[in-house]
Structures are given as structure tokens and as C-alpha cells.
Scaffold this motif. Structure first.
Motif, PDB file in Angstrom:
ATOM      1  N   MET A   1       0.816  -1.206   0.000  1.00 21.46           N
ATOM      2  CA  MET A   1       0.000   0.000   0.000  1.00 21.46           C
ATOM      3  C   MET A   1       0.852   1.260   0.000  1.00 21.46           C
ATOM      4  N   VAL A   2       2.013   1.194   0.639  1.00 22.35           N
ATOM      5  CA  VAL A   2       2.885   2.358   0.725  1.00 22.35           C
ATOM      6  C   VAL A   2       3.429   2.724  -0.652  1.00 22.35           C
ATOM      7  N   ASP A   3       3.590   1.739  -1.539  1.00 15.56           N
ATOM      8  CA  ASP A   3       4.110   2.002  -2.881  1.00 15.56           C
ATOM      9  C   ASP A   3       3.169   2.870  -3.699  1.00 15.56           C
ATOM     10  N   PHE A   4       1.879   2.849  -3.393  1.00 13.06           N
ATOM     11  CA  PHE A   4       0.912   3.602  -4.171  1.00 13.06           C
ATOM     12  C   PHE A   4       0.801   5.064  -3.736  1.00 13.06           C
ATOM     13  N   ILE A   5       1.373   5.438  -2.616  1.00 17.99           N
ATOM     14  CA  ILE A   5       1.230   6.808  -2.111  1.00 17.99           C
ATOM     15  C   ILE A   5       1.966   7.835  -2.984  1.00 17.99           C
ATOM     16  N   PRO A   6       3.241   7.632  -3.374  1.00 18.58           N
ATOM     17  CA  PRO A   6       3.914   8.666  -4.187  1.00 18.58           C
ATOM     18  C   PRO A   6       3.219   8.986  -5.511  1.00 18.58           C
ATOM     19  N   PRO A   7       2.720   8.002  -6.287  1.00 18.25           N
ATOM     20  CA  PRO A   7       2.030   8.393  -7.520  1.00 18.25           C
ATOM     21  C   PRO A   7       0.767   9.201  -7.256  1.00 18.25           C
ATOM     22  N   PHE A   8       0.039   8.853  -6.198  1.00 14.98           N
ATOM     23  CA  PHE A   8      -1.179   9.603  -5.898  1.00 14.98           C
ATOM     24  C   PHE A   8      -0.866  11.024  -5.439  1.00 14.98           C
ATOM     25  N   VAL A   9       0.239  11.217  -4.746  1.00 10.69           N
ATOM     26  CA  VAL A   9       0.647  12.570  -4.344  1.00 10.69           C
ATOM     27  C   VAL A   9       0.994  13.392  -5.589  1.00 10.69           C
ATOM     28  N   ILE A  10       1.713  12.788  -6.515  1.00  8.73           N
ATOM     29  CA  ILE A  10       2.056  13.491  -7.761  1.00  8.73           C
ATOM     30  C   ILE A  10       0.795  13.848  -8.541  1.00  8.73           C
ATOM     31  N   ILE A  11      -0.137  12.906  -8.626  1.00  9.94           N
ATOM     32  CA  ILE A  11      -1.380  13.152  -9.363  1.00  9.94           C
ATOM     33  C   ILE A  11      -2.203  14.254  -8.694  1.00  9.94           C
ATOM     34  N   LEU A  12      -2.302  14.236  -7.376  1.00  9.29           N
ATOM     35  CA  LEU A  12      -3.083  15.267  -6.674  1.00  9.29           C
ATOM     36  C   LEU A  12      -2.444  16.651  -6.804  1.00  9.29           C
ATOM     37  N   LEU A  13      -1.112  16.718  -6.732  1.00 10.68           N
ATOM     38  CA  LEU A  13      -0.444  18.011  -6.907  1.00 10.68           C
ATOM     39  C   LEU A  13      -0.639  18.557  -8.320  1.00 10.68           C
ATOM     40  N   SER A  14      -0.624  17.691  -9.296  1.00 10.36           N
ATOM     41  CA  SER A  14      -0.824  18.166 -10.663  1.00 10.36           C
ATOM     42  C   SER A  14      -2.272  18.603 -10.893  1.00 10.36           C
ATOM     43  N   ILE A  15      -3.223  17.925 -10.269  1.00  8.08           N
ATOM     44  CA  ILE A  15      -4.620  18.361 -10.381  1.00  8.08           C
ATOM     45  C   ILE A  15      -4.794  19.719  -9.716  1.00  8.08           C
ATOM     46  N   TYR A  16      -4.115  19.931  -8.592  1.00 12.43           N
ATOM     47  CA  TYR A  16      -4.138  21.256  -7.961  1.00 12.43           C
ATOM     48  C   TYR A  16      -3.603  22.314  -8.926  1.00 12.43           C
ATOM     49  N   GLY A  17      -2.494  22.009  -9.588  1.00 11.47           N
ATOM     50  CA  GLY A  17      -1.924  22.951 -10.549  1.00 11.47           C
ATOM     51  C   GLY A  17      -2.852  23.224 -11.713  1.00 11.47           C
ATOM     52  N   LEU A  18      -3.545  22.200 -12.182  1.00 12.06           N
ATOM     53  CA  LEU A  18      -4.480  22.391 -13.289  1.00 12.06           C
ATOM     54  C   LEU A  18      -5.678  23.251 -12.889  1.00 12.06           C
ATOM     55  N   LEU A  19      -6.134  23.089 -11.646  1.00 10.42           N
ATOM     56  CA  LEU A  19      -7.333  23.812 -11.224  1.00 10.42           C
ATOM     57  C   LEU A  19      -7.062  25.246 -10.772  1.00 10.42           C
ATOM     58  N   PHE A  20      -5.934  25.481 -10.113  1.00 14.19           N
ATOM     59  CA  PHE A  20      -5.763  26.762  -9.435  1.00 14.19           C
ATOM     60  C   PHE A  20      -4.678  27.676 -10.013  1.00 14.19           C
ATOM     61  N   LYS A  21      -3.856  27.190 -10.891  1.00 10.32           N
ATOM     62  CA  LYS A  21      -2.850  28.062 -11.514  1.00 10.32           C
ATOM     63  C   LYS A  21      -3.479  28.767 -12.704  1.00 10.32           C
ATOM     64  N   ARG A  22      -3.081  30.029 -12.935  1.00 11.84           N
ATOM     65  CA  ARG A  22      -3.686  30.817 -14.006  1.00 11.84           C
ATOM     66  C   ARG A  22      -2.759  31.010 -15.201  1.00 11.84           C
ATOM     67  N   HIS A  23      -1.482  30.804 -15.008  1.00 12.31           N
ATOM     68  CA  HIS A  23      -0.525  30.978 -16.100  1.00 12.31           C
ATOM     69  C   HIS A  23      -0.611  29.782 -17.045  1.00 12.31           C
ATOM     70  N   ILE A  24      -0.561  30.045 -18.341  1.00 13.62           N
ATOM     71  CA  ILE A  24      -0.782  28.987 -19.319  1.00 13.62           C
ATOM     72  C   ILE A  24       0.328  27.939 -19.290  1.00 13.62           C
ATOM     73  N   ILE A  25       1.571  28.359 -19.071  1.00 11.91           N
ATOM     74  CA  ILE A  25       2.683  27.404 -19.024  1.00 11.91           C
ATOM     75  C   ILE A  25       2.609  26.572 -17.742  1.00 11.91           C
ATOM     76  N   SER A  26       2.136  27.142 -16.649  1.00 10.55           N
ATOM     77  CA  SER A  26       1.958  26.378 -15.412  1.00 10.55           C
ATOM     78  C   SER A  26       0.951  25.249 -15.611  1.00 10.55           C
ATOM     79  N   LYS A  27      -0.099  25.522 -16.362  1.00 11.15           N
ATOM     80  CA  LYS A  27      -1.087  24.484 -16.645  1.00 11.15           C
ATOM     81  C   LYS A  27      -0.510  23.394 -17.544  1.00 11.15           C
ATOM     82  N   VAL A  28       0.316  23.769 -18.501  1.00 12.89           N
ATOM     83  CA  VAL A  28       0.947  22.781 -19.378  1.00 12.89           C
ATOM     84  C   VAL A  28       1.897  21.898 -18.568  1.00 12.89           C
ATOM     85  N   ILE A  29       2.670  22.507 -17.683  1.00 15.57           N
ATOM     86  CA  ILE A  29       3.590  21.734 -16.836  1.00 15.57           C
ATOM     87  C   ILE A  29       2.806  20.819 -15.896  1.00 15.57           C
ATOM     88  N   ALA A  30       1.707  21.314 -15.335  1.00 17.84           N
ATOM     89  CA  ALA A  30       0.878  20.476 -14.457  1.00 17.84           C
ATOM     90  C   ALA A  30       0.290  19.298 -15.224  1.00 17.84           C
TER      91      ALA A  30
END
Length: 108
Positions: A1-30
Motif C-alpha cells: 500500500m505504501v508504494d501507491f502513495i507517491p504516484p497519488f501525491v504526484i497526481i493530486l499536486l498536478s490536479i491542484y496545478g491544473l485547477l488553481f494556476k492561471r498561467h498557461i505554461i503552469s497548466k501545461v507543466i501540471a
């Protein structure tokens, strides 16, 4: 179960970037980080299947399935092509609108 935590953290951080960042390049990087997180999740899932290389050896029964590896490599290539196309389109939009804020671009 511990092995699945890092990918989910990466996915959640990128979803945060997609939803709340306003710069177009920030969204592309997310979006690219989201792709990386999903590929990482698939690698973790595929690594649980077997312990040995898929080469027939006597006495070994726990082979790793090569199909998920092929799908992951294909996903990486498609993700790179999509990222390149998205960067080109975002460059054209920024050049035409002279703005990098998504909200201001959408209002125009």
C-alpha cells in the motif's frame, strides 16, 4: 500500500496545478506532471505482477508480464508528442493574444 502513495501525491499536486494556476505554461507543466504521475502509477501496478524477466527458464514460474511495459513506453511517447503539440499551441495563443493568464485569454 505504501508504494501507491507517491504516484497519488504526484497526481493530486498536478490536479491542484491544473485547477488553481492561471498561467498557461503552469497548466501545461501540471498536465505533463499528471501524465508522469499516471505512468508512475502504472509502473507501480505492473511491477507487482512478477519477479523474473519474461525469458523461459526451467523452474521459474513467476514471470513479469511484458505487455504493461510496452503500454507504458507507448504512453510516454504519446505524452511527449501531446506535450510538444500543446506547447506549440500555447505559444501561438500567447503570441496572438499577448497574454499568459488563462482567465484573461478566455474573456477575449
Amino acid at each position: 500500500m505504501v508504494d501507491f502513495i507517491p504516484p497519488f501525491v504526484i497526481i493530486l499536486l498536478s490536479i491542484y496545478g491544473l485547477l488553481f494556476k492561471r498561467h498557461i505554461i503552469s497548466k501545461v507543466i501540471a498536465l505533463d506532471v499528471l501524465n508522469t504521475g499516471v505512468v508512475y502509477l502504472f509502473v507501480v501496478i505492473a511491477s507487482k505482477a512478477g519477479e523474473y524477466y519474461p525469458i523461459k527458464t526451467e523452474g521459474v514460474k513467476n514471470y513479469a508480464d511484458p505487455f504493461p511495459q510496452a503500454v507504458i513506453i507507448t504512453s510516454i511517447v504519446i505524452g511527449f508528442a501531446t506535450l510538444s503539440l500543446l506547447l506549440m499551441i500555447s505559444m501561438l495563443v500567447v503570441e496572438k493574444k499577448k497574454k499568459t493568464d488563462i482567465v484573461k485569454i478566455e474573456k477575449d
